[in-house]
Design an enzyme around this catalytic site. Sequence first.
Site, PDB file in Angstrom:
ATOM      1  N   SER A  11     -11.068  -0.779   2.264  1.00 58.00           N
ATOM      2  CA  SER A  11     -10.244  -1.552   3.228  1.00 58.00           C
ATOM      3  C   SER A  11     -10.015  -0.181   4.335  1.00 58.00           C
ATOM      4  O   SER A  11      -9.969   1.085   3.333  1.00 58.00           O
ATOM      5  CB  SER A  11      -9.379  -1.955   3.099  1.00 58.00           C
ATOM      6  OG  SER A  11      -9.021  -2.996   2.736  1.00 58.00           O
ATOM      7  N   ARG A  64       0.776  -1.086   0.037  1.00 56.84           N
ATOM      8  CA  ARG A  64       0.048   0.065   0.238  1.00 56.84           C
ATOM      9  C   ARG A  64       0.721   0.906  -0.044  1.00 56.84           C
ATOM     10  O   ARG A  64       0.288   2.267   0.794  1.00 56.84           O
ATOM     11  CB  ARG A  64      -1.163   0.102   1.447  1.00 56.84           C
ATOM     12  CG  ARG A  64      -1.927  -1.171   1.007  1.00 56.84           C
ATOM     13  CD  ARG A  64      -3.351  -1.098   0.259  1.00 56.84           C
ATOM     14  NE  ARG A  64      -4.162  -2.066   0.238  1.00 56.84           N
ATOM     15  CZ  ARG A  64      -4.205  -3.131  -0.531  1.00 56.84           C
ATOM     16  NH1 ARG A  64      -2.978  -4.137  -1.103  1.00 56.84           N
ATOM     17  NH2 ARG A  64      -5.242  -4.123  -0.227  1.00 56.84           N
ATOM     18  N   GLU A  73      -6.596   4.001   6.262  1.00 51.96           N
ATOM     19  CA  GLU A  73      -5.707   4.035   4.707  1.00 51.96           C
ATOM     20  C   GLU A  73      -6.378   5.223   3.903  1.00 51.96           C
ATOM     21  O   GLU A  73      -4.972   5.240   2.755  1.00 51.96           O
ATOM     22  CB  GLU A  73      -5.999   2.660   3.648  1.00 51.96           C
ATOM     23  CG  GLU A  73      -5.544   1.736   2.556  1.00 51.96           C
ATOM     24  CD  GLU A  73      -5.475   0.698   2.343  1.00 51.96           C
ATOM     25  OE1 GLU A  73      -7.315   0.942   1.537  1.00 51.96           O
ATOM     26  OE2 GLU A  73      -5.821  -0.401   2.289  1.00 51.96           O
TER      27      GLU A  73
HETATM   28  N1  EPU Z   1     -12.300 -11.094   9.266  1.00 51.87           N
HETATM   29  C1  EPU Z   1     -12.730 -10.708  10.227  1.00 51.87           C
HETATM   30  N2  EPU Z   1     -13.255 -10.129  11.085  1.00 51.87           N
HETATM   31  C2  EPU Z   1     -13.804  -9.594   9.265  1.00 51.87           C
HETATM   32  C3  EPU Z   1     -12.772 -10.116   8.632  1.00 51.87           C
HETATM   33  C4  EPU Z   1     -11.756  -9.825   8.253  1.00 51.87           C
HETATM   34  O1  EPU Z   1     -12.529 -12.345  11.401  1.00 51.87           O
HETATM   35  O2  EPU Z   1     -14.966  -8.451   9.528  1.00 51.87           O
HETATM   36  C5  EPU Z   1     -10.280 -11.674   9.321  1.00 51.87           C
HETATM   37  C6  EPU Z   1     -10.357 -13.181   7.910  1.00 51.87           C
HETATM   38  O3  EPU Z   1     -11.609 -14.486   8.994  1.00 51.87           O
HETATM   39  C7  EPU Z   1      -9.574 -13.126   7.790  1.00 51.87           C
HETATM   40  C8  EPU Z   1      -8.287 -11.949   8.232  1.00 51.87           C
HETATM   41  O4  EPU Z   1      -9.093 -11.187   8.941  1.00 51.87           O
HETATM   42  O5  EPU Z   1      -8.535 -14.544   8.267  1.00 51.87           O
HETATM   43  C9  EPU Z   1      -8.381 -10.998   6.542  1.00 51.87           C
HETATM   44  O6  EPU Z   1      -9.625 -10.285   6.196  1.00 51.87           O
HETATM   45  P1  EPU Z   1      -9.749 -11.104   4.272  1.00 51.87           P
HETATM   46  O7  EPU Z   1      -9.474 -11.559   3.502  1.00 51.87           O
HETATM   47  O8  EPU Z   1     -11.173 -10.506   3.893  1.00 51.87           O
HETATM   48  O9  EPU Z   1      -8.071  -9.691   3.991  1.00 51.87           O
HETATM   49  P2  EPU Z   1      -8.413  -8.412   4.621  1.00 51.87           P
HETATM   50  O10 EPU Z   1      -7.009  -7.814   5.004  1.00 51.87           O
HETATM   51  O11 EPU Z   1      -9.606  -7.877   5.418  1.00 51.87           O
HETATM   52  C10 EPU Z   1      -6.699  -7.459   2.668  1.00 51.87           C
HETATM   53  C11 EPU Z   1      -6.422  -6.018   2.189  1.00 51.87           C
HETATM   54  C12 EPU Z   1      -8.274  -5.797   0.552  1.00 51.87           C
HETATM   55  C13 EPU Z   1      -7.961  -7.382   0.020  1.00 51.87           C
HETATM   56  C14 EPU Z   1      -7.636  -8.644   0.636  1.00 51.87           C
HETATM   57  C15 EPU Z   1      -7.880  -9.642  -0.145  1.00 51.87           C
HETATM   58  C16 EPU Z   1      -5.794  -4.553   3.132  1.00 51.87           C
HETATM   59  C17 EPU Z   1      -5.898  -3.380   4.520  1.00 51.87           C
HETATM   60  N3  EPU Z   1      -6.932  -4.854   2.660  1.00 51.87           N
HETATM   61  O12 EPU Z   1      -8.155  -7.444   3.302  1.00 51.87           O
HETATM   62  O13 EPU Z   1      -7.697  -5.030   0.109  1.00 51.87           O
HETATM   63  O14 EPU Z   1      -9.292  -6.949  -0.938  1.00 51.87           O
HETATM   64  O15 EPU Z   1      -6.549  -8.659   1.559  1.00 51.87           O
HETATM   65  O16 EPU Z   1      -6.738  -9.470  -0.462  1.00 51.87           O
HETATM   66  O17 EPU Z   1      -4.259  -4.877   3.086  1.00 51.87           O
HETATM   67  C18 EPU Z   1      -8.402  -2.026  -0.028  1.00 51.87           C
HETATM   68  O18 EPU Z   1      -7.864  -1.977   0.347  1.00 51.87           O
HETATM   69  O19 EPU Z   1      -9.590  -1.787  -0.174  1.00 51.87           O
HETATM   70  C19 EPU Z   1      -9.115  -4.030  -0.173  1.00 51.87           C
HETATM   71  C20 EPU Z   1     -10.655  -4.346  -0.265  1.00 51.87           C
END
Ligand code: EPU
Length: 344
Positions: A233, A164, A329
Amino acid sequence: MHVQQQVQLKHLNTLNLNAIASHYIEINDSNDVVDALAFAEQKALNVLVLSGGSNVLLPQHIHALVLHLNIHGIDVIDEDERNVTVQVGAGQVWHDFVLHSTKQNWFGLQNLALIPGLVGASPVQNIGAYGVEAGEFIESVQVYDRELKQFSSIGAADCHFSYRHSIFKDHPNRYIIVAVTFKLLKQPDLKLNYGDLKQAVGDVLTAENLQNQVIHIRQSKLPDPKEFPNVGSFFKNPIVTQSDFDKIAQQFPNIPHYPQPNSNVKVAAGWLIDQTGWKGKQLGSVGMFHKQALVLVNYADATLNDVRNTYQAVQSDVKQKFSIRLEPEPVLYNEQGLIQAHGE
Ligand code: EPU
């Protein structure tokens, strides 16, 4: 070049914040950039470049010249047996470009389908999803350099892409991105290592299926900005030291985490927020989405202050429970159109 005054930007930012720009110019080709900057200098206005508005926080009044980048075009500029090099106008819609690339059998960007925003913003925060970052496929970025007062092309190595982040974040007012050049693959090399992507793709190992599965996963978790205004995010996934992580993991052994270089650990911000009870919770008109706690939603006619009240409450609860500071972010602008640090 047509200068408009007192322009409402509500429908040009995906969080739908009311924001009136004192001056506004639509940029349709790169020559307009030079004229617009001359106008800003003459009027002593700061310049705020608005791309897709999918990662910005805008105040209610902006005394500045807002440039809306609308430069289009997808041109193949080089091709050999392995790669195709494509230059894309900054105003092209990112997702449309990804769909187009897949149709052309250009491979690499499929994991990045459905990310909101325009191509010109993709290098700025090095957009990433499902194990791929745009920077891996960017060959160079075409800019107008406001310091040197000339157009130039910045090679990927000089963009310093990381999670990012890029030089465009370090020098927010210096460059105006007019196009991005991608070097894509002519043979598929599917990246299936993130989460349950491999399972979702199953036996149909095609780029088109990968793209469809990414679209499906995103649609099942992330709110459509047209229905629930949001900026994706809202917080970055925090990176902590191994020893800080070990302390937290003793108390919360299920914490989702991803080892990083230099013995750091990236922690899932969505999980942290979820644990504090903010998933599906609102403070006034602003809350955290019920299917993904990492996404902040404007449920009514919120102002930047309403957004701030909610995200600071979330930050404070996460800090109290985990001793981790969440860093927002999206890019925050002040009333003079300048990028501002998110306060403590
Ligand atoms: N999780 C929870 N509760 C929630 C949300 C997430 O427990 O409400 C847990 C999930 O179960 C999982 C972990 O947190 O174990 C990670 O969640 P997820 O895989 O949904 O991905 P993320 O880390 O929340 C990141 C990016 C997203 C991108 C996804 C997929 C960042 C800040 N965000 O999200 O990017 O789409 O991975 O690669 O790095 C964005 O930047 O706008 C964005 C959507």
